[in-house]
Design a protein around this motif. Structure first.
Motif, PDB file in Angstrom:
ATOM      1  N   MET A   1       0.860  -0.933  -0.219  1.00 25.91           N
ATOM      2  CA  MET A   1       0.077  -0.110  -0.126  1.00 25.91           C
ATOM      3  C   MET A   1       1.332   1.374   0.269  1.00 25.91           C
ATOM      4  N   ASP A   2       0.408   1.809  -1.087  1.00 29.17           N
ATOM      5  CA  ASP A   2       1.574   3.859  -1.122  1.00 29.17           C
ATOM      6  C   ASP A   2       0.906   4.664   0.576  1.00 29.17           C
ATOM      7  N   PRO A   3       2.418   4.971   1.000  1.00 33.87           N
ATOM      8  CA  PRO A   3       1.827   5.730   2.479  1.00 33.87           C
ATOM      9  C   PRO A   3       1.620   6.644   1.962  1.00 33.87           C
ATOM     10  N   ILE A   4       1.218   7.504   3.046  1.00 33.29           N
ATOM     11  CA  ILE A   4      -0.001   8.383   3.131  1.00 33.29           C
ATOM     12  C   ILE A   4       0.988   9.973   2.597  1.00 33.29           C
ATOM     13  N   ASN A   5       0.823  10.480   2.072  1.00 29.75           N
ATOM     14  CA  ASN A   5       1.972  11.636   2.640  1.00 29.75           C
ATOM     15  C   ASN A   5       1.501  12.883   2.812  1.00 29.75           C
ATOM     16  N   SER A   6       2.226  14.103   3.468  1.00 28.74           N
ATOM     17  CA  SER A   6       1.730  14.527   4.284  1.00 28.74           C
ATOM     18  C   SER A   6       3.609  15.135   4.510  1.00 28.74           C
ATOM     19  N   GLU A   7       3.032  17.197   4.204  1.00 29.91           N
ATOM     20  CA  GLU A   7       4.170  18.154   4.537  1.00 29.91           C
ATOM     21  C   GLU A   7       4.210  18.163   5.718  1.00 29.91           C
ATOM     22  N   THR A   8       3.953  17.426   6.894  1.00 33.76           N
ATOM     23  CA  THR A   8       4.252  17.102   8.402  1.00 33.76           C
ATOM     24  C   THR A   8       5.324  16.673   8.595  1.00 33.76           C
ATOM     25  N   PRO A   9       6.228  16.682   9.305  1.00 34.26           N
ATOM     26  CA  PRO A   9       7.573  16.450   9.059  1.00 34.26           C
ATOM     27  C   PRO A   9       7.079  14.866  10.109  1.00 34.26           C
ATOM     28  N   SER A  10       7.333  13.681  10.681  1.00 37.67           N
ATOM     29  CA  SER A  10       7.803  12.595  11.329  1.00 37.67           C
ATOM     30  C   SER A  10       8.191  12.734  12.418  1.00 37.67           C
ATOM     31  N   ASP A  34      -0.864   4.054   7.417  1.00 42.99           N
ATOM     32  CA  ASP A  34      -0.649   4.407   6.230  1.00 42.99           C
ATOM     33  C   ASP A  34      -1.597   2.857   5.882  1.00 42.99           C
ATOM     34  N   ASN A  35      -2.234   1.763   6.482  1.00 39.22           N
ATOM     35  CA  ASN A  35      -2.920   1.085   5.709  1.00 39.22           C
ATOM     36  C   ASN A  35      -4.443   1.375   6.525  1.00 39.22           C
ATOM     37  N   SER A  36      -4.764   2.649   7.351  1.00 40.46           N
ATOM     38  CA  SER A  36      -5.741   2.274   7.451  1.00 40.46           C
ATOM     39  C   SER A  36      -6.642   3.384   7.225  1.00 40.46           C
ATOM     40  N   PRO A  37      -7.869   2.414   6.684  1.00 39.48           N
ATOM     41  CA  PRO A  37      -9.192   3.920   5.944  1.00 39.48           C
ATOM     42  C   PRO A  37      -9.707   4.885   6.116  1.00 39.48           C
ATOM     43  N   ASP A  38      -9.552   4.672   8.178  1.00 42.62           N
ATOM     44  CA  ASP A  38      -9.503   6.383   8.255  1.00 42.62           C
ATOM     45  C   ASP A  38      -8.645   6.957   8.781  1.00 42.62           C
ATOM     46  N   CYS A  39      -7.328   6.971   8.350  1.00 42.10           N
ATOM     47  CA  CYS A  39      -6.354   7.888   8.141  1.00 42.10           C
ATOM     48  C   CYS A  39      -6.256   8.042   6.581  1.00 42.10           C
ATOM     49  N   ARG A  40      -6.426   7.313   6.111  1.00 37.34           N
ATOM     50  CA  ARG A  40      -6.842   7.791   4.728  1.00 37.34           C
ATOM     51  C   ARG A  40      -7.339   8.927   4.658  1.00 37.34           C
ATOM     52  N   ARG A  41      -8.513   8.645   5.167  1.00 37.18           N
ATOM     53  CA  ARG A  41      -9.566   9.862   4.611  1.00 37.18           C
ATOM     54  C   ARG A  41      -9.305  10.621   5.514  1.00 37.18           C
ATOM     55  N   LEU A  42      -8.703  10.857   6.043  1.00 37.26           N
ATOM     56  CA  LEU A  42      -8.410  11.809   7.694  1.00 37.26           C
ATOM     57  C   LEU A  42      -6.870  12.886   6.831  1.00 37.26           C
ATOM     58  N   ALA A  43      -6.269  12.198   5.844  1.00 39.64           N
ATOM     59  CA  ALA A  43      -5.598  12.954   5.220  1.00 39.64           C
ATOM     60  C   ALA A  43      -5.292  14.122   4.267  1.00 39.64           C
ATOM     61  N   PRO A  44      -6.679  14.330   4.118  1.00 41.93           N
ATOM     62  CA  PRO A  44      -6.611  15.807   2.749  1.00 41.93           C
ATOM     63  C   PRO A  44      -6.645  16.706   4.247  1.00 41.93           C
ATOM     64  N   VAL A  45      -7.392  16.453   5.109  1.00 40.62           N
ATOM     65  CA  VAL A  45      -8.071  17.256   6.658  1.00 40.62           C
ATOM     66  C   VAL A  45      -6.739  17.471   6.958  1.00 40.62           C
ATOM     67  N   TRP A  46      -5.749  16.864   7.425  1.00 40.99           N
ATOM     68  CA  TRP A  46      -4.838  16.328   8.616  1.00 40.99           C
ATOM     69  C   TRP A  46      -4.094  17.957   7.510  1.00 40.99           C
ATOM     70  N   GLU A  47      -4.024  18.048   6.042  1.00 43.69           N
ATOM     71  CA  GLU A  47      -3.123  18.487   5.309  1.00 43.69           C
ATOM     72  C   GLU A  47      -3.516  20.012   6.268  1.00 43.69           C
ATOM     73  N   LEU A  48      -4.917  20.477   5.610  1.00 44.21           N
ATOM     74  CA  LEU A  48      -5.760  21.387   5.310  1.00 44.21           C
ATOM     75  C   LEU A  48      -5.699  21.820   6.240  1.00 44.21           C
ATOM     76  N   VAL A  49      -6.124  21.135   7.102  1.00 46.31           N
ATOM     77  CA  VAL A  49      -5.605  21.645   8.995  1.00 46.31           C
ATOM     78  C   VAL A  49      -4.046  22.505   9.346  1.00 46.31           C
ATOM     79  N   SER A  50      -3.527  21.745   9.455  1.00 43.33           N
ATOM     80  CA  SER A  50      -2.056  21.879   9.533  1.00 43.33           C
ATOM     81  C   SER A  50      -1.268  23.372   8.853  1.00 43.33           C
ATOM     82  N   ARG A  51      -2.169  23.267   7.294  1.00 45.69           N
ATOM     83  CA  ARG A  51      -1.746  24.560   6.781  1.00 45.69           C
ATOM     84  C   ARG A  51      -2.104  25.941   7.334  1.00 45.69           C
TER      85      ARG A  51
END
Length: 87
Positions: A1-10, A34-51
């Motif tokens: 499964m592809d990793p969930i990309n993020s602009e936030t640091p690991s 990375d393999n969590s459907p919930d984490c994948r759905r949250l990813a765009p929201v996470w990026e938006l809020v972090s910006r």
């Protein structure tokens, strides 16, 4: 499964204390896998809020499938999923 990309640091067991605990900045940490459907759905929201909150808080992510020891430390806190430091 592809990793969930993020602009936030690991955040890892190696840099957690230096970056988060020894910081004078408020940190919001996402605990994810990375393999969590919930984490994948949250990813765009996470990026938006972090910006949107850039400059107000620092955002970082902990891959709990890799950072087992750090994940156990996080599980001791009352809000598992997203953590805010300092508590």
């Amino acid at each position: 499964m592809d990793p969930i990309n993020s602009e936030t640091p690991s955040i890892t067991g190696t840099n957690f204390e230096r970056k988060v605990l020894n910081s004078n900045t408020t940190w919001v940490l996402q605990l994810f896998v990375d393999n969590s459907p919930d984490c994948r759905r949250l990813a765009p929201v996470w990026e938006l809020v972090s910006r949107q909150l850039d400059g107000i808080a620092q955002f970082g992510r902990i891959d709990i499938s890799v950072q087992h020891k750090l994940a156990l430390t996080m599980a001791e806190h009352p809000l598992f999923g997203t953590q805010v430091f300092p508590l």
